[in-house]
Design a protein around this motif. Structure first.
Motif, PDB file in Angstrom:
ATOM      1  N   ILE A   1       0.831  -1.270   0.009  1.00 24.73           N
ATOM      2  CA  ILE A   1      -0.030   0.049  -0.117  1.00 24.73           C
ATOM      3  C   ILE A   1       1.056   1.106  -0.099  1.00 24.73           C
ATOM      4  CG2 ILE A   1      -1.570   1.353   1.150  1.00 24.73           C
ATOM      5  CD1 ILE A   1      -2.990  -1.406   2.305  1.00 24.73           C
ATOM      6  N   ASN A   2       1.756   1.310   0.849  1.00 24.38           N
ATOM      7  CA  ASN A   2       2.862   2.439   0.993  1.00 24.38           C
ATOM      8  C   ASN A   2       3.445   2.513  -0.278  1.00 24.38           C
ATOM      9  OD1 ASN A   2       1.775   2.998   3.318  1.00 24.38           O
ATOM     10  ND2 ASN A   2       3.463   2.215   4.695  1.00 24.38           N
ATOM     11  N   ARG A   3       4.037   1.503  -0.931  1.00 29.45           N
ATOM     12  CA  ARG A   3       4.710   1.503  -2.194  1.00 29.45           C
ATOM     13  C   ARG A   3       4.160   2.202  -3.370  1.00 29.45           C
ATOM     14  NH1 ARG A   3       5.620  -3.525  -2.187  1.00 29.45           N
ATOM     15  NH2 ARG A   3       7.358  -3.542  -0.923  1.00 29.45           N
ATOM     16  N   HIS A   4       2.708   1.697  -3.551  1.00 31.23           N
ATOM     17  CA  HIS A   4       1.815   2.540  -4.358  1.00 31.23           C
ATOM     18  C   HIS A   4       1.582   3.725  -4.109  1.00 31.23           C
ATOM     19  CE1 HIS A   4      -1.873   3.401  -6.259  1.00 31.23           C
ATOM     20  NE2 HIS A   4      -1.902   2.607  -7.146  1.00 31.23           N
TER      21      HIS A   4
ATOM     22  N   ILE B   1      14.885  -1.534  -1.635  1.00 31.44           N
ATOM     23  CA  ILE B   1      13.821  -1.245  -0.620  1.00 31.44           C
ATOM     24  C   ILE B   1      12.235  -1.251  -1.263  1.00 31.44           C
ATOM     25  CG2 ILE B   1      12.994   0.211   1.248  1.00 31.44           C
ATOM     26  CD1 ILE B   1      15.650  -1.128   1.915  1.00 31.44           C
ATOM     27  N   ILE B   2      12.312  -0.198  -2.389  1.00 34.04           N
ATOM     28  CA  ILE B   2      10.916   0.004  -3.076  1.00 34.04           C
ATOM     29  C   ILE B   2      10.582  -0.920  -3.832  1.00 34.04           C
ATOM     30  CG2 ILE B   2       9.929   1.632  -4.653  1.00 34.04           C
ATOM     31  CD1 ILE B   2      11.733   3.704  -3.704  1.00 34.04           C
ATOM     32  N   ARG B   3      11.549  -1.756  -4.471  1.00 35.30           N
ATOM     33  CA  ARG B   3      11.183  -3.020  -5.161  1.00 35.30           C
ATOM     34  C   ARG B   3      10.165  -2.831  -6.287  1.00 35.30           C
ATOM     35  NH1 ARG B   3       9.024  -6.543  -0.786  1.00 35.30           N
ATOM     36  NH2 ARG B   3       9.488  -4.403   0.407  1.00 35.30           N
ATOM     37  N   GLU B   4      10.205  -1.723  -7.037  1.00 34.56           N
ATOM     38  CA  GLU B   4       9.435  -1.268  -8.165  1.00 34.56           C
ATOM     39  C   GLU B   4      10.308  -1.032  -9.116  1.00 34.56           C
ATOM     40  OE1 GLU B   4       6.075  -0.915  -8.986  1.00 34.56           O
ATOM     41  OE2 GLU B   4       5.794  -1.968  -6.945  1.00 34.56           O
TER      42      GLU B   4
END
Length: 87
Positions: free
Chosen positions: A52-55, A84-87
């Motif tokens: 949720i926070n990543r999005h 860390i973000i993994r995007e």
């Protein structure tokens, strides 16, 4: 100087955004963040990002990119952000 600036500790910001999703005001909050001339996000990545926070952080960055200034402060080296973000 007539500039709109908001400062958030990222933990506080993510808590606010999760609450706003629950009460239906998420789009209003995201729009408010997008309209600021400068958005300062402090203590980025002190806690791991969940989905949720990543999005949310990606949405904020994408909405502001090329339009407004954003400062992200972190104790982690920039090179570690991708892991860390993994995007």
């Amino acid at each position: 100087m007539g500039r709109r600036v908001m400062y958030f500790n990222t933990t506080t910001l993510f808590t606010m955004l999760k609450t706003s999703k629950a009460d239906g005001s998420y789009l209003k909050e995201i729009t408010k963040l997008e309209k600021q001339d400068l958005l300062i996000l402090d203590d980025f990545e002190l806690k791991p990002l969940d989905n949720i926070n990543r999005h949310s952080i990606m949405e904020i960055i994408e909405d502001r990119h090329g339009k407004r200034s954003t400062i992200i402060a972190s104790q982690l080296p920039f090179e570690a952000w991708h892991q860390i973000i993994r995007e």
